[in-house]
Design an enzyme around this catalytic site. Structure first.
Site, PDB file in Angstrom:
ATOM      1  N   SER A  73       0.859  -1.187   0.000  1.00 60.03           N
ATOM      2  CA  SER A  73       0.000   0.000   0.000  1.00 60.03           C
ATOM      3  C   SER A  73       0.890   1.231   0.000  1.00 60.03           C
ATOM      4  CB  SER A  73      -0.903   0.012   1.239  1.00 60.03           C
ATOM      5  OG  SER A  73      -1.514   1.277   1.417  1.00 60.03           O
ATOM      6  N   TYR A 130      -2.466  -0.529  10.281  1.00 63.19           N
ATOM      7  CA  TYR A 130      -2.530  -0.892   8.861  1.00 63.19           C
ATOM      8  C   TYR A 130      -1.230  -0.526   8.155  1.00 63.19           C
ATOM      9  CZ  TYR A 130      -4.126  -1.036   4.010  1.00 63.19           C
ATOM     10  OH  TYR A 130      -4.253  -1.314   2.662  1.00 63.19           O
TER      11      TYR A 130
END
Length: 254
Positions: A138, A151
């Site tokens: 990501s 995350y």
């Protein structure tokens, strides 16, 4: 070009969003697709769509954070040419608002889950003629995203594991790369907006879309197209790289 004919592809989290798009495209290109999902029912629609178009697909119910379950699934499949580590969960919170339980849960699924599939797949990949691993990282791995502490931690780990695996298995011919998407329009995004911004859905959707310099969210199919290239033999000279697919977020969002 980009044929996956005769290849066995294992895709975690292939029941929705990016994983679904990758599963459908890989099957279209000839791969025998094996979808690993915690809830097998989530993958049924994906498999139905693949088979409707004469593709090959299978569902395996498995908790990727449980190594014994993962090893059992891989032993059932028996061979692997392509591994796509896509399964993951999100979490909202800062370092001092993330509970230990939530941190452990994100780590177990996003980080340990990827490790477990790598651990299970690599012995099989060593037997493949053109093995490829693709991990879903990501932009949160390399830039600061507000309220995404756990995350971001997990995706930073995915990035580091990608580089490590690429280095360690050069002599085995195993290529390993990662993709780092910015915000992609998936059912998760719609659910997140509905849950947290009831009555403001259109406004928040527009705001989130415009956070990418290109002015919109990505599409799962766009990520899948990049995934196909990185797992096909046409990218045989590429390993140990991360590919942002982010509408200019990292470089242009000043």
């Amino acid at each position: 070009m980009f044929s996956l004919e005769g290849k066995i592809a294992i895709i975690t989290g292939g029941g929705s969003g990016i994983g679904k798009a990758i599963s459908i495209l890989f099957a279209k290109q000839g791969a025998d697709v094996h979808i690993i999902e915690l809830n097998a029912g989530a993958a049924e629609q994906t498999v139905t769509e693949i088979k409707k178009n004469n593709g090959k697909a299978h569902i395996h119910s498995c908790d990727v954070s449980n190594q014994n379950q993962v090893l059992d699934v891989f032993s059932q499949i028996g061979a692997v040419d392509i591994l796509v580590n896509n399964a993951g969960i999100a979490h909202i919170g800062k370092a001092d608002t993330t509970s230990e339980a939530d941190f452990d849960n994100v780590f177990a699924v996003n980080v340990k889950g990827a490790y477990n599939t790598l651990f299970a797949a690599i012995p099989f990949l060593k037997q493949s003629k053109s093995p490829a691993i693709l991990n879903m990282a990501s932009i949160a791995a390399v830039v600061g995203i507000a309220d995404r502490f756990a995350y971001s931690m997990s995706k930073g780990a995915i990035y580091a594991m990608t580089m490590s695996v690429a280095r360690d298995y050069l002599e085995d011919g195993i290529r390993c790369n990662s993709i780092s998407p910015a915000r992609v329009h998936t059912p998760f995004v719609d659910g997140f907006i509905s849950k947290n911004y009831a009555g403001q859905e259109d406004e928040i959707f527009t705001k989130l879309s415009k956070s990418q310099p290109i002015g919109r969210m990505g599409k799962p199919e766009e990520v899948a197209a990049l995934a196909l290239y990185l797992c096909a033999e046409e990218s045989g000279f590429i390993t140990g790289n991360d590919y942002p697919i982010d509408g200019g977020f990292i470089k242009l969002n000043n």
